[in-house]
Design a protein around this motif. Structure first.
Motif, PDB file in Angstrom:
ATOM      1  N   PHE A   1      -1.817 -32.408   8.808  1.00 40.73           N
ATOM      2  CA  PHE A   1      -0.625 -33.005   9.423  1.00 40.73           C
ATOM      3  C   PHE A   1      -0.930 -34.401   9.951  1.00 40.73           C
TER       4      PHE A   1
ATOM      5  N   ILE B   1      -0.793 -36.759   7.007  1.00 40.28           N
ATOM      6  CA  ILE B   1       0.595 -37.093   6.610  1.00 40.28           C
ATOM      7  C   ILE B   1       1.160 -38.135   7.579  1.00 40.28           C
TER       8      ILE B   1
ATOM      9  N   THR C   1       2.224 -41.998   6.481  1.00 36.60           N
ATOM     10  CA  THR C   1       3.666 -42.223   6.343  1.00 36.60           C
ATOM     11  C   THR C   1       4.280 -42.980   7.518  1.00 36.60           C
TER      12      THR C   1
ATOM     13  N   GLY D   1      14.379 -38.418   7.037  1.00 35.98           N
ATOM     14  CA  GLY D   1      13.312 -38.714   6.074  1.00 35.98           C
ATOM     15  C   GLY D   1      12.162 -37.746   6.233  1.00 35.98           C
ATOM     16  N   ILE D   2      10.963 -38.276   6.372  1.00 36.96           N
ATOM     17  CA  ILE D   2       9.764 -37.444   6.494  1.00 36.96           C
ATOM     18  C   ILE D   2       9.739 -36.738   7.846  1.00 36.96           C
ATOM     19  N   GLY D   3       9.233 -35.503   7.862  1.00 33.41           N
ATOM     20  CA  GLY D   3       8.983 -34.850   9.145  1.00 33.41           C
ATOM     21  C   GLY D   3       9.675 -33.520   9.364  1.00 33.41           C
ATOM     22  N   ASP D   4      10.446 -33.059   8.393  1.00 31.97           N
ATOM     23  CA  ASP D   4      11.049 -31.728   8.548  1.00 31.97           C
ATOM     24  C   ASP D   4      10.705 -30.908   7.307  1.00 31.97           C
ATOM     25  N   ASP D   5      11.338 -29.732   7.142  1.00 29.34           N
ATOM     26  CA  ASP D   5      11.055 -28.924   5.952  1.00 29.34           C
ATOM     27  C   ASP D   5      11.547 -29.622   4.691  1.00 29.34           C
TER      28      ASP D   5
ATOM     29  N   ASP E   1       6.906 -29.475  -3.278  1.00 31.74           N
ATOM     30  CA  ASP E   1       5.622 -28.828  -2.979  1.00 31.74           C
ATOM     31  C   ASP E   1       4.746 -28.837  -4.216  1.00 31.74           C
TER      32      ASP E   1
ATOM     33  N   ASP F   1      11.893 -23.913   1.974  1.00 31.66           N
ATOM     34  CA  ASP F   1      12.101 -25.119   2.774  1.00 31.66           C
ATOM     35  C   ASP F   1      13.578 -25.524   2.816  1.00 31.66           C
TER      36      ASP F   1
ATOM     37  N   ARG G   1      13.875 -29.240  12.920  1.00 32.36           N
ATOM     38  CA  ARG G   1      12.816 -28.711  13.773  1.00 32.36           C
ATOM     39  C   ARG G   1      12.967 -29.215  15.204  1.00 32.36           C
TER      40      ARG G   1
ATOM     41  N   ASP H   1      10.498 -22.896   8.234  1.00 33.91           N
ATOM     42  CA  ASP H   1      10.024 -21.706   7.521  1.00 33.91           C
ATOM     43  C   ASP H   1       8.547 -21.493   7.824  1.00 33.91           C
TER      44      ASP H   1
ATOM     45  N   SER I   1       5.299 -21.096   6.452  1.00 35.81           N
ATOM     46  CA  SER I   1       4.432 -21.194   5.283  1.00 35.81           C
ATOM     47  C   SER I   1       2.965 -21.260   5.701  1.00 35.81           C
ATOM     48  N   ASP I   2       2.675 -21.935   6.816  1.00 41.67           N
ATOM     49  CA  ASP I   2       1.273 -22.095   7.228  1.00 41.67           C
ATOM     50  C   ASP I   2       0.823 -21.087   8.287  1.00 41.67           C
TER      51      ASP I   2
HETATM   52  P1  ADP Z   1       6.186 -27.973   4.573  1.00 41.30           P
HETATM   53  O1  ADP Z   1       4.979 -27.197   5.071  1.00 41.30           O
HETATM   54  O2  ADP Z   1       7.461 -27.515   5.188  1.00 41.30           O
HETATM   55  O3  ADP Z   1       6.249 -28.074   3.065  1.00 41.30           O
HETATM   56  P2  ADP Z   1       4.700 -30.381   5.035  1.00 41.30           P
HETATM   57  O4  ADP Z   1       3.848 -30.083   6.208  1.00 41.30           O
HETATM   58  O5  ADP Z   1       4.112 -30.281   3.665  1.00 41.30           O
HETATM   59  O6  ADP Z   1       6.002 -29.464   5.112  1.00 41.30           O
HETATM   60  O7  ADP Z   1       5.314 -31.810   5.173  1.00 41.30           O
HETATM   61  C1  ADP Z   1       5.854 -32.300   6.391  1.00 41.30           C
HETATM   62  C2  ADP Z   1       6.669 -33.559   6.087  1.00 41.30           C
HETATM   63  O8  ADP Z   1       5.845 -34.593   5.553  1.00 41.30           O
HETATM   64  C3  ADP Z   1       7.776 -33.344   5.051  1.00 41.30           C
HETATM   65  O9  ADP Z   1       8.877 -34.144   5.452  1.00 41.30           O
HETATM   66  C4  ADP Z   1       7.159 -33.879   3.772  1.00 41.30           C
HETATM   67  O10 ADP Z   1       8.147 -34.308   2.847  1.00 41.30           O
HETATM   68  C5  ADP Z   1       6.316 -35.039   4.260  1.00 41.30           C
HETATM   69  N1  ADP Z   1       5.139 -35.346   3.429  1.00 41.30           N
HETATM   70  C6  ADP Z   1       4.087 -34.534   3.135  1.00 41.30           C
HETATM   71  N2  ADP Z   1       3.168 -35.160   2.384  1.00 41.30           N
HETATM   72  C7  ADP Z   1       3.638 -36.412   2.163  1.00 41.30           C
HETATM   73  C8  ADP Z   1       3.147 -37.561   1.459  1.00 41.30           C
HETATM   74  N3  ADP Z   1       1.984 -37.534   0.811  1.00 41.30           N
HETATM   75  N4  ADP Z   1       3.900 -38.685   1.459  1.00 41.30           N
HETATM   76  C9  ADP Z   1       5.079 -38.719   2.094  1.00 41.30           C
HETATM   77  N5  ADP Z   1       5.599 -37.692   2.780  1.00 41.30           N
HETATM   78  C10 ADP Z   1       4.894 -36.538   2.827  1.00 41.30           C
END
Ligand code: ADP
Ligand code: MG
Length: 351
Positions: free
Chosen positions: A18, A21, A25, A38-42, A59, A88, A162, A239, A241-242
């Motif tokens: 995390f 990421i 980003t 944008g980035i940061g949710d499911d 994924d 998701d 979230r 959700d 998943s982890d």
């Molecule tokens: P989940 O476990 O729900 O699939 P992740 O933990 O994989 O979620 O991702 C958290 C957030 O970060 C999501 O918004 C995802 O789109 C984004 N994200 C993950 N990896 C990348 C990446 N390499 N570049 C840009 N965004 C990313």
């Protein structure tokens, strides 16, 4: 080609999945008015017209990291790859509508093997009523890689993030936890037995639920409509998943709140309890950190409690507190233990 000969630079495991990421980003700017989240949710949320919002989530599954073909039949793998993504979309309170499927394959796979994979993808697409609308196919030097993108839709303003949990909300989980991880433990053990004695016939019957949760998981497409029927709108949702622990931390960090999770409330299937005893594992640790349950975790206002309390699919496992109170597990003995995200970390475990 990038080669890090001197092993210089910051090691990825210092940041964790995390942290990495966030680090990579943090400089992206949102320029489009239509990007609602944008980035940061499911999943991402994109506004498309005055009534609907589009949901996008992607994924990646890699052989040797996310699956082992010695006990994962390709048909099941195809099915699971789809549901991992749809989960998701459901976690945003949305309906999945389309998926794209990209694969990289080495020439060790005959066409028939890929047909099996696609039979699983087809079955999942049919069951969850989504269309397969594209993808990409390329070669790989070693294993199999599958990347699926799911697209969904939700009425404007009905997506659940979230970040919406408030102090005093109740924390609710669907189904039960830890079974998929224990299924993996059982399959790993059988694989070792098989290596020593290829004629052994494993009796998986006592572990049927666990193995099914690992090899043929489903995702909670029923919850969005169930909650509508009960007239409950979650304040935050994610959700699982982890692992429960890591998902609670995501909700708390994004909502800027704390949480008390009660150990004795965590829903466990009897097979999880008995198999944990057999493997000498602590069932709470497994529920917290096992992952791959694909259940939903959400928060509701206290006043909605009477509406959900008798429902067999839903269990209240804790409540939201002020941020300064921190994120804790209250053990059966009443001790307060800080929760940490020890969920399996793909980047850490696989070097
Ligand atoms: P989940 O476990 O729900 O699939 P992740 O933990 O994989 O979620 O991702 C958290 C957030 O970060 C999501 O918004 C995802 O789109 C984004 N994200 C993950 N990896 C990348 C990446 N390499 N570049 C840009 N965004 C990313
Ligand atoms: Mg998710």
């Amino acid at each position: 080609m990038f080669e890090n000969k001197d092993n210089a630079g910051t090691r990825i495991e210092n940041l964790g999945e995390f942290g990495l990421i966030d680090h990579l980003t943090k400089n992206f700017e949102i320029k489009q008015k239509s990007t609602v989240k944008g980035i940061g949710d499911d999943a991402a949320v994109i506004s498309c017209d005055s009534k609907k919002e589009l949901i996008v989530s992607t994924d990646l599954l890699l052989e040797g990291v996310h699956f082992d073909l010695s006990y994962m039949p390709l048909k099941h793998l195809g099915y699971k790859a789809v549901i991992v993504n749809l989960s998701d979309v459901y976690a945003m309170n949305a309906e999945p509508t389309q998926i794209t499927v990209s694969i990289a394959v080495s020439n060790r796979f005959p066409v028939e093997a890929l047909e099996e994979l696609y039979a699983g993808i087809t079955a999942a697409a049919k069951f969850y009523n989504v269309d397969v609308v594209g993808g990409d196919t390329t070669s790989s030097t070693t294993g199999l890689l599958i990347s699926i993108t799911a697209i969904g839709s939700v009425n404007k303003g009905e997506a659940i993030y979230r970040s919406g949990a408030k102090e005093n909300d109740l924390l609710v989980v669907t189904g039960d936890l830890g079974a998929a991880y224990m299924g993996l433990q059982v399959l790993e053990r059988e694989k070792e037995v098989f290596k020593v004695n290829p004629n052994s016939q494993p009796d998986l019957e006592p572990y049927s639920y666990l193995v099914e949760r690992q090899l043929k998981p489903e995702t909670r497409k029923d919850i969005s409509s169930l909650l509508k029927e009960l007239n409950v709108k979650p304040t935050a949702m994610i959700d699982i998943s982890d692992g429960l622990s890591s998902e609670i931390i995501h909700i708390c960090k994004n909502s800027k709140v704390g949480c008390n999770l009660f150990e004795d409330k965590i829903p466990l299937d009897p097979q999880v309890i008995s198999t944990c005893e057999e493997f000498n594992l602590d069932s709470t640790t497994i529920a917290l950190n096992g992952g791959e349950d694909y259940e939903l975790l959400f928060t509701i206002k206290t006043e909605d409690y009477p509406k959900i309390k008798a429902n067999p699919h839903l269990t209240v496992i804790g409540h939201i507190t002020a941020e300064k109170e921190g994120i804790h597990l209250i053990s059966r003995a009443g001790t307060k233990i800080p929760l940490i995200a020890r969920g399996w970390n793909a980047l850490k475990d696989n070097g």
